[in-house]
Scaffold this motif. Sequence first.
Motif, short mmCIF file in Angstrom:
data_model
loop_
_atom_site.label_atom_id
_atom_site.label_comp_id
_atom_site.label_asym_id
_atom_site.label_seq_id
_atom_site.Cartn_x
_atom_site.Cartn_y
_atom_site.Cartn_z
N ALA A 1 -49.60 37.96 -2.16
CA ALA A 1 -49.86 38.38 -0.78
C ALA A 1 -51.21 37.87 -0.29
CB ALA A 1 -49.80 39.91 -0.67
N ALA A 2 -52.20 37.80 -1.20
CA ALA A 2 -53.54 37.38 -0.80
C ALA A 2 -53.62 35.89 -0.51
CB ALA A 2 -54.54 37.76 -1.89
N LYS A 3 -52.74 35.09 -1.11
CA LYS A 3 -52.82 33.64 -0.93
C LYS A 3 -51.65 33.07 -0.13
CE LYS A 3 -50.58 32.47 -5.33
NZ LYS A 3 -50.73 31.75 -6.63
N LEU A 4 -51.00 33.90 0.67
CA LEU A 4 -49.89 33.40 1.49
C LEU A 4 -50.33 32.31 2.44
CD1 LEU A 4 -47.67 36.49 2.47
CD2 LEU A 4 -47.09 34.56 1.00
N GLN A 5 -51.56 32.41 2.94
CA GLN A 5 -52.05 31.42 3.90
C GLN A 5 -52.20 30.03 3.28
OE1 GLN A 5 -52.31 32.12 7.05
NE2 GLN A 5 -51.87 34.29 6.77
N ASP B 1 -47.78 25.90 2.54
CA ASP B 1 -47.48 25.08 3.72
C ASP B 1 -46.23 25.52 4.43
OD1 ASP B 1 -49.71 23.54 3.15
OD2 ASP B 1 -48.58 22.15 1.87
N SER B 2 -45.31 26.20 3.72
CA SER B 2 -44.03 26.58 4.32
C SER B 2 -43.56 27.89 3.71
CB SER B 2 -42.99 25.49 4.07
OG SER B 2 -42.72 25.36 2.68
N ALA C 1 -43.50 29.79 -0.54
CA ALA C 1 -43.84 31.17 -0.89
C ALA C 1 -42.64 31.91 -1.45
CB ALA C 1 -44.37 31.90 0.35
N GLN C 2 -41.45 31.62 -0.92
CA GLN C 2 -40.24 32.25 -1.44
C GLN C 2 -39.98 31.85 -2.88
OE1 GLN C 2 -38.54 34.61 -0.36
NE2 GLN C 2 -37.91 34.47 1.77
N PHE D 1 -43.11 20.98 13.12
CA PHE D 1 -42.73 22.38 13.30
C PHE D 1 -42.00 22.91 12.08
CE2 PHE D 1 -42.90 20.73 17.68
CZ PHE D 1 -43.85 21.58 18.19
N GLY D 2 -41.89 22.08 11.02
CA GLY D 2 -41.17 22.51 9.84
C GLY D 2 -39.66 22.43 10.00
#
Length: 223
Positions: free
Chosen positions: A138-142, A145-146, A150-151, A33-34
Amino acid sequence: MSNVEATTTATTTATTTATTTAAATASTGRDKFGNDPGSSGSSSETQQEIETQWHEIEFTIDLSRRYHQARRDFFDSWNKWLMFMVIACGSAAITRLIPAPEILGGIAALVGALNLAFSLSHKARDHELLYRRFTDLAAKLQEYDSPEAAQRERRTIERDEPPVYWLLADLCHWETATAFGCDPGIERPNVRLRLIMHYLTTPRAKAVPAATPRATPETPSST
């Protein structure tokens, strides 16, 4: 299948699952669950926190895209108008359409010098590059892994940003919150502030609260 075989199979499956989970936890320091295995709280609360973090990242990226798009358009517009003045005044001076062509020639030279001194086209290009970087993020946020990953990428881009014009940032915050269906927490800057928002870097008098989702009105139950 006999009871012994069933018991053996179940035990083997449970052991394999536990071993896989333990290995993943040991390699990442977090469970599936991270979350930190030593922390308290249910999995539903952890999932809610992760979703909140993703929402904040998406919100911030969209805000940054709007901000750099506005700055790019501002510099690009000024650059086009100044170049138009240079061409118009220079052409009028050469063709002697009006008296005193030397005045028009001087105006053309002055406007051209100002455009070069302020590097409007370069500033427009810089904000265009930042806009594209945030758009690509924004396009590759998916692919991340966490939210933390991204931050980190977002902060890497922000290190290349020029000083922030806070009045414009407030307007972009309001627009982004409205687009996301959230409560902006601030009022939309008025017309007077919008006229000067590209010229002043005055810091905020107070911090802007985080945009929060608006409460969904309850549907009355039918009796």
